[in-house]
Motif scaffolding. Sequence first.
Motif, short mmCIF file in Angstrom:
data_model
loop_
_atom_site.label_atom_id
_atom_site.label_comp_id
_atom_site.label_asym_id
_atom_site.label_seq_id
_atom_site.Cartn_x
_atom_site.Cartn_y
_atom_site.Cartn_z
N ARG A 209 -6.88 4.45 1.36
CA ARG A 209 -7.37 2.63 1.55
C ARG A 209 -6.82 2.46 2.61
O ARG A 209 -7.08 1.21 3.67
CB ARG A 209 -7.15 1.77 0.38
CG ARG A 209 -7.38 0.42 0.49
CD ARG A 209 -8.70 0.08 0.49
NE ARG A 209 -9.54 0.30 -1.05
CZ ARG A 209 -8.48 -0.97 -2.21
NH1 ARG A 209 -8.48 -2.16 -1.67
NH2 ARG A 209 -9.52 -1.18 -3.51
N HIS B 118 0.83 -1.25 -0.10
CA HIS B 118 0.30 -0.09 0.08
C HIS B 118 0.94 1.19 0.61
O HIS B 118 0.51 2.75 -0.56
CB HIS B 118 -0.89 0.06 0.88
CG HIS B 118 -2.34 -0.65 1.13
ND1 HIS B 118 -2.20 -2.62 1.34
CD2 HIS B 118 -3.41 -0.54 1.14
CE1 HIS B 118 -2.95 -2.84 1.59
NE2 HIS B 118 -3.99 -1.46 1.04
N GLN C 175 2.26 1.69 -3.48
CA GLN C 175 1.63 2.27 -4.50
C GLN C 175 0.66 3.74 -3.66
O GLN C 175 -0.26 4.13 -4.89
CB GLN C 175 -0.06 1.53 -4.33
CG GLN C 175 0.93 -0.07 -5.40
CD GLN C 175 0.95 0.06 -6.17
OE1 GLN C 175 1.94 -0.76 -6.73
NE2 GLN C 175 0.31 0.56 -7.63
N LEU D 15 -6.39 -4.14 -5.16
CA LEU D 15 -6.53 -2.20 -5.36
C LEU D 15 -6.20 -1.97 -6.81
O LEU D 15 -6.74 -1.11 -7.09
CB LEU D 15 -5.22 -1.84 -4.74
CG LEU D 15 -4.44 -1.69 -3.38
CD1 LEU D 15 -3.41 -0.90 -3.54
CD2 LEU D 15 -5.11 -0.25 -3.73
N VAL E 265 -2.40 5.07 -10.35
CA VAL E 265 -1.64 5.57 -8.85
C VAL E 265 -0.54 5.98 -9.41
O VAL E 265 0.20 5.54 -9.88
CB VAL E 265 -1.47 4.99 -7.41
CG1 VAL E 265 0.11 4.95 -6.94
CG2 VAL E 265 -1.92 3.98 -7.22
N THR F 234 -8.74 1.64 -9.92
CA THR F 234 -7.38 2.66 -9.36
C THR F 234 -6.59 2.39 -9.89
O THR F 234 -5.46 2.06 -10.55
CB THR F 234 -7.31 1.62 -8.08
OG1 THR F 234 -8.36 2.11 -7.09
CG2 THR F 234 -6.48 2.82 -7.09
N ALA G 135 -0.68 4.17 -1.33
CA ALA G 135 -2.93 3.87 -1.38
C ALA G 135 -2.90 4.21 0.15
O ALA G 135 -3.68 3.84 0.74
CB ALA G 135 -3.07 2.23 -1.43
#
Length: 418
Positions: free
Chosen positions: A351, A343, A346, A401, A408, A406, A348
């Motif tokens: 999230r 995560h 990325q 993800l 990124v 999504t 994220a």
Amino acid sequence: MRSVLPSLGRRGGFGRRAVVALSVNGLSSMGNLMVSVTIARGESLARLGQFALAFSIYVLAVGLVRTAITETVLAGRVESAARTAVDGARRACVVAVGIGALAAVVGMLLGSPYLAIIGLALPGLVIYDYVKAISLGVGVTKVALAQEALWTGCVAAAVVTALWAPVAPVLVFASWAGAGASIGLAAALRQRYDVLPGWGLDRHQTHVAATFGAQFLVTNGAAQLALTGLASAAGMAVVGAVGAARTVFGPVALLVTTLSSLIVPYLARRRPTTTRARIRTAGPVAVLIFGLALPLVLAVCLLPDGLGRAVLGENWSAARPLLPLLAVEALLAPVALVAFAGHRVQAASTRALLIGGVLGPVRIAVIVVGGVLFGASGAAGALAVLAVLSAGSWWLSYLSLDRGGTRVALDRRTGLSR
């Protein structure tokens, strides 16, 4: 003095860095274990609970800085590593000074020398960990090895002195904290990090750092809050029993500490963007971690009573029944770490904050209720259940993800999402 700037931005091989990191964190775990055993043998369960709370604040502060600040450097582009590493040290100081001041004041008000000591030493200890993590991840690994060897030597000297002289355990803890803080500041200054507190991020970068920091606080921060609630509701002796049992899982903690500074750079170089790619990249890492941790966990669970009493003294009788339950946490925590690192790479952050926001309150409620109803065994059982829930949540999220469309976009200079 040598500047840190030419030293960064040249990432060595993962295998070589892993070997050095294992050595460095092996020394670190050895020093922490020596201090923990000395305190566990010499203090009552109530005072051991005070030590556990103080040490958890140290872990919280170091983890918060790693998540919100250090890993931004480790996940960034190679060409910008040197500049962002120097700037990141200033931000680490801001966080450390704030948490340290609060801990010191609370410790003095409550009459807890362990809290007061960790509060005063926290800025230096956080900078110590920051320099070490950067050196292991993208810098010169021998810097981390040298500072860890020196700290472990200082700790060993304090522990040996306590064996031959009537030294209070709290003084051994003060020696550990003071030596680590002094070495951390000296290493940072020698490498020409900027240790004057300052922020220096724009609004977007601050948002990303704050989101990941908030995620860490609602998960790991919730764990520390759960300990505080457990101490208030079930008694400091319950916290002390859990802390004593966790002490003998030091070899497994070595794995977590070692890999936390290596997984992010490893995934950042590959940046898998599909579920299949993530399974191919991160899956073997998780399997490797589990395979390395399993024999260590089994050895701890099968520890003979004689050796257990040699390590924990009279507190062994309270810690022994908790080992099988805490073994679940010890096995799954590093596995969950891989998915969380994904995560971070990325970016994220939203999230991650959502998962932490859900798991945090559940963690507090389950641990406190388990401790109140069933004592130390209830708290340990709650930790086992939460370990399963946490690992499953992070991996399900990481592998999904890309399913909701999504995408990124990463800033070429910092590695942060746009």
